[in-house]
Design a protein around this motif. Structure first.
Motif, PDB file in Angstrom:
ATOM      1  N   THR B  66       0.851  -1.187   0.000  1.00  0.00           N
ATOM      2  CA  THR B  66       0.000   0.000   0.000  1.00  0.00           C
ATOM      3  C   THR B  66       0.887   1.238   0.000  1.00  0.00           C
ATOM      4  O   THR B  66       1.777   1.388   0.842  1.00  0.00           O
ATOM      5  CB  THR B  66      -0.898   0.028   1.253  1.00  0.00           C
ATOM      6  N   ASN B  67       0.645   2.097  -0.968  1.00  0.00           N
ATOM      7  CA  ASN B  67       1.286   3.409  -1.032  1.00  0.00           C
ATOM      8  C   ASN B  67       2.805   3.345  -1.160  1.00  0.00           C
ATOM      9  O   ASN B  67       3.500   4.232  -0.673  1.00  0.00           O
ATOM     10  CB  ASN B  67       0.888   4.258   0.181  1.00  0.00           C
ATOM     11  N   GLU B  68       3.295   2.304  -1.782  1.00  0.00           N
ATOM     12  CA  GLU B  68       4.716   2.230  -2.119  1.00  0.00           C
ATOM     13  C   GLU B  68       4.831   1.732  -3.552  1.00  0.00           C
ATOM     14  O   GLU B  68       4.055   0.880  -3.983  1.00  0.00           O
ATOM     15  CB  GLU B  68       5.462   1.261  -1.195  1.00  0.00           C
ATOM     16  N   HIS B 100     -14.605   1.691  -6.784  1.00  0.00           N
ATOM     17  CA  HIS B 100     -15.498   2.252  -5.756  1.00  0.00           C
ATOM     18  C   HIS B 100     -15.165   3.697  -5.435  1.00  0.00           C
ATOM     19  O   HIS B 100     -15.991   4.425  -4.896  1.00  0.00           O
ATOM     20  CB  HIS B 100     -15.431   1.409  -4.477  1.00  0.00           C
ATOM     21  N   HIS B 101     -13.943   4.090  -5.711  1.00  0.00           N
ATOM     22  CA  HIS B 101     -13.529   5.460  -5.419  1.00  0.00           C
ATOM     23  C   HIS B 101     -13.607   6.343  -6.667  1.00  0.00           C
ATOM     24  O   HIS B 101     -13.476   7.549  -6.579  1.00  0.00           O
ATOM     25  CB  HIS B 101     -12.091   5.492  -4.888  1.00  0.00           C
ATOM     26  N   HIS B 103     -11.370   6.459  -9.140  1.00  0.00           N
ATOM     27  CA  HIS B 103     -10.088   6.982  -9.611  1.00  0.00           C
ATOM     28  C   HIS B 103      -9.111   5.846  -9.851  1.00  0.00           C
ATOM     29  O   HIS B 103      -9.313   4.717  -9.403  1.00  0.00           O
ATOM     30  CB  HIS B 103      -9.493   7.999  -8.625  1.00  0.00           C
ATOM     31  N   MET B 105      -4.613   5.192 -10.675  1.00  0.00           N
ATOM     32  CA  MET B 105      -3.331   5.545 -10.068  1.00  0.00           C
ATOM     33  C   MET B 105      -2.996   7.001 -10.396  1.00  0.00           C
ATOM     34  O   MET B 105      -3.463   7.543 -11.396  1.00  0.00           O
ATOM     35  CB  MET B 105      -2.221   4.632 -10.602  1.00  0.00           C
ATOM     36  N   ASN B 106      -2.162   7.586  -9.566  1.00  0.00           N
ATOM     37  CA  ASN B 106      -1.761   8.966  -9.805  1.00  0.00           C
ATOM     38  C   ASN B 106      -0.522   9.076 -10.684  1.00  0.00           C
ATOM     39  O   ASN B 106      -0.104  10.185 -11.003  1.00  0.00           O
ATOM     40  CB  ASN B 106      -1.507   9.685  -8.471  1.00  0.00           C
ATOM     41  N   LEU B 125       1.803   2.251  -8.440  1.00  0.00           N
ATOM     42  CA  LEU B 125       1.615   2.800  -7.088  1.00  0.00           C
ATOM     43  C   LEU B 125       0.137   2.761  -6.728  1.00  0.00           C
ATOM     44  O   LEU B 125      -0.668   3.499  -7.297  1.00  0.00           O
ATOM     45  CB  LEU B 125       2.135   4.243  -7.006  1.00  0.00           C
ATOM     46  N   HIS B 127      -2.028   3.885  -4.039  1.00  0.00           N
ATOM     47  CA  HIS B 127      -1.790   4.811  -2.932  1.00  0.00           C
ATOM     48  C   HIS B 127      -2.799   4.704  -1.789  1.00  0.00           C
ATOM     49  O   HIS B 127      -2.618   5.363  -0.765  1.00  0.00           O
ATOM     50  CB  HIS B 127      -1.721   6.256  -3.445  1.00  0.00           C
ATOM     51  N   MET B 128      -3.830   3.915  -1.966  1.00  0.00           N
ATOM     52  CA  MET B 128      -4.836   3.800  -0.894  1.00  0.00           C
ATOM     53  C   MET B 128      -5.146   2.330  -0.619  1.00  0.00           C
ATOM     54  O   MET B 128      -5.086   1.503  -1.537  1.00  0.00           O
ATOM     55  CB  MET B 128      -6.144   4.490  -1.295  1.00  0.00           C
ATOM     56  N   PRO B 129      -5.509   2.017   0.608  1.00  0.00           N
ATOM     57  CA  PRO B 129      -6.015   0.669   0.869  1.00  0.00           C
ATOM     58  C   PRO B 129      -7.410   0.512   0.264  1.00  0.00           C
ATOM     59  O   PRO B 129      -8.094   1.496  -0.002  1.00  0.00           O
ATOM     60  CB  PRO B 129      -6.073   0.599   2.403  1.00  0.00           C
ATOM     61  N   GLY B 130      -7.800  -0.724   0.070  1.00  0.00           N
ATOM     62  CA  GLY B 130      -9.123  -0.984  -0.493  1.00  0.00           C
ATOM     63  C   GLY B 130      -9.019  -1.883  -1.711  1.00  0.00           C
ATOM     64  O   GLY B 130      -7.997  -2.514  -1.959  1.00  0.00           O
ATOM     65  N   GLU B 154      -5.284  -4.216   2.439  1.00  0.00           N
ATOM     66  CA  GLU B 154      -5.856  -3.960   3.770  1.00  0.00           C
ATOM     67  C   GLU B 154      -5.356  -2.623   4.321  1.00  0.00           C
ATOM     68  O   GLU B 154      -4.215  -2.282   4.161  1.00  0.00           O
ATOM     69  CB  GLU B 154      -5.448  -5.071   4.727  1.00  0.00           C
TER      70      GLU B 154
END
Lengths: 447, 154
Positions: B66-68, B100-101, B103, B105-106, B125, B127-130, B154
């Motif tokens: 997550t986020n790496e 669900h969000h 979006h 990847m950035n 990347l 960047h968010m859990p889910g 998670e």
């Protein structure tokens, strides 16, 4: 399922500077006198993602990022008003160590008035992007922007280079780290002040712009190198502004060790707040990891501080800026333009979907630096939690919104619990010497 | 798969070097031995059933972090009467999103087709859990099929 039970005592102190309303709200305690919170294995896995805080990640774009002499000189510069156009402002003017390296006002009063709230510098070395809009991709490059900002220190890179060369103490500090300064004495080659245009087309006075444009590319390189080096020393200092060893960290350590003394560091209210944070309130979706931030950008749909509809492109503009910034991680002044941060900025998406998005701030020591949000819209943490509870006043701007953001509809006790948890993230204070200007530009052993 | 193993594979087989999480994907030589055997339990099959992909994850942990940032090494296959066969002449694009969000990847991953036809994907990347969806768009002769799988962080 195995359940951990943490036995708690009421031990979260109150920091100075919070309002009576906030204190009253946070004083709400469990109505039933319950002093134990049970966490499931699944909850524990999530809790353990947030602590301990690892070391500040390396910055390959800054060769002096972890150099102690550079950090000392950077701290000397951080508090030095000679870096500003009128010798009255320093970095610490807006990043006050006594206020969480931020300000208690919504906006900063420098040479002008800024349009966004000064962000706290706690744990700034962990960031991937800088500023609310992520328009900068390294800490050293960020340190350069306020020096030339028309509303901030309002100086210029040429004036800064001359100041470093002219002032014996600054020259000594600089040359100790980077070697001899080039000869800047020819005013035809190196005018006394000057800077290029920024992203704002009209924010550089013509005389400063003309002076800069009169120089050769080689001389631009000379001045830009000094400018970047100054930023690299300030960054070396700012990397030491780290908030760790909070009550929450002790609590997590206690969970790992099965040590009730340590788990008692978190009050029952804060434990319930933690349970909400990782559970129903889902704060952890954006406030991820040990620094409680994903380092990325989201739109909450907040209205402006004065109640008007926002018209700030924020991340959309910031992403454009950072990709074209000559001081970015892939640029000529980066000490490793092939390193991971350089690839990140090169591969960054510039999408209209990012319009109006602002960076997720770290929550470490968040209680020390009110007000909150990009315009300081909320005075207290309780105000912040109130917003997430109701989303009252939120506006839809027609761009990407966080579809996962729904009113939490928290009870008053739940709000107080969340605030208690947020306050438990306040780490140990910095040593007094890290919070003040040193007596000289170099560590005593280097003089 | 851990970084150290990645480096070991790269140096032993002289095929692909993922120089840690800060390096570049470099293709050299053409030993087909690096391709995994087709494994139906690991195959992500495209929407029309023509293709399947298997992928390896390169990160500091064994799973997508997550986020790496992480890297993928993608092996496209084609379903034939003789079973799954390697595809080395297709274009493969890799992307991901959180439906669900609303979006993705950035950052845009850098995709490199390696000499042996496999695909190196640099700079993913999440960047968010889910719940994320991971997309492989395989294009050959002007026709694209999408294979997709889901990843829950998670």
């Amino acid at each position: 399922m195995r359940r951990w039970v943490a036995t708690c005592a009421l031990c979260v102190g109150s920091a100075g500077g919070i309002s009576n309303a906030q204190q009253a709200a946070e004083a709400i305690e469990p109505p039933d006198g319950e002093l134990r919170v049970a966490f499931t294995d699944a909850e524990l896995r999530l809790i353990f993602q947030h602590s301990p805080l690892p070391a500040v990640p390396p910055d390959p774009t800054n060769n002096v990022a972890d150099d102690s002499a550079a950090a000392h000189f950077g701290r000397y510069l951080f508090f030095d008003t000679r870096l500003s156009g009128d010798n009255s402002l320093s970095c610490s003017t807006c990043h006050d160590p006594t206020h969480g390296f931020s300000l208690d006002s919504q906006f900063s009063q420098g040479a002008g008035t800024t349009s966004r709230h000064a962000q706290s510098l706690w744990n700034v070395g962990y960031n991937r992007w800088y500023y609310w809009d992520g328009s900068v991709d390294s800490l050293w490059s960020q340190a350069l922007k306020p020096i030339e900002g028309a509303d901030e220190m309002n100086s210029s890179r040429l004036a800064l280079a001359h100041t470093i060369a002219r002032e014996p103490d600054l020259r000594r500090g600089y040359e100790h780290i980077f070697g001899g300064l080039p000869d800047l004495s020819d005013p035809m080659r190196f005018p006394t002040a000057g800077k290029p245009r920024s992203h704002k087309a009209d924010d550089v006075p013509e005389e400063l712009l003309g002076a800069w444009q009169s120089m050769t590319p080689d001389d631009h390189q000379t001045i830009n190198t000094i400018f970047a080096n100054v930023g690299k020393t300030i960054a070396a200092y700012e990397r030491k502004i780290v908030s760790r060893d909070s009550a929450f960290d002790r609590f997590v350590e206690g969970l790992h060790a099965g040590d009730e003394m340590l788990t008692s560091a978190l009050s029952p209210s804060a434990q319930r707040g933690l349970q909400l944070f990782i559970g129903r309130a889902n704060c952890r979706l954006c406030h991820t990891g040990p620094n409680f931030s994903d380092g990325e950008f989201h739109s909450l749909g907040l209205i402006n501080h004065d109640g008007t509809i926002p018209n700030d492109a924020a991340r959309f503009e910031g992403a454009t800026k950072v990709k074209s910034d000559p001081f970015n991680a892939a640029g000529a002044f980066s000490d490793d333009p092939d390193a991971a941060p350089a690839k990140l900025v090169q591969q960054l998406v510039v999408s209209p979907e990012t319009w109006g998005q602002y960076k997720t701030p770290s929550l470490r020591s968040v209680a020390t630096s009110p007000p909150y949000m990009h315009q300081g819209q909320f005075v207290t943490l309780h105000d912040v939690v109130d917003f997430y509870s109701s989303l009252e006043g939120r506006v839809q701007m027609g761009h990407h919104q966080e579809t996962i953001l729904q009113p939490l509809e928290l009870s008053e006790v739940e709000k107080a619990d969340l605030v208690s948890f947020l306050r438990s993230l306040t780490g140990q204070a910095l040593t007094p010497e890290l919070s003040a200007r040193p007596s000289g530009p170099l560590p005593s052993a280097s003089k | 798969m851990r970084k150290s193993l990645v480096l070991m594979l790269g140096s032993m087989l002289s095929v692909v070097l993922f120089a840690g999480c800060t390096g570049q994907i470099v293709s050299s030589g053409n030993p087909a031995s690096l391709w995994p055997k087709p494994d139906p339990t690991k195959m992500v099959v495209s929407n029309n059933g023509t293709y399947g992909v298997q992928y390896w994850i390169f990160a500091d942990t064994d799973e997508i972090p997550t986020n790496e940032q992480f890297w993928l090494y993608v092996f496209p296959f084609e379903k034939t009467s003789d079973g799954w066969q390697r595809v080395t002449d297709a274009q493969v694009k890799v992307d991901a999103a959180m439906p669900h969000h609303g979006h993705g990847m950035n950052i845009v991953p850098k995709i490199t087709q390696l000499d042996d036809g496999s695909i190196g994907v640099e700079g993913m990347l999440f960047h968010m859990p889910g719940r994320w969806e991971l997309y492989f768009d395989i294009t050959r002769n002007g026709v694209t099929e999408r294979a997709q799988t889901e990843v829950f962080l998670e």
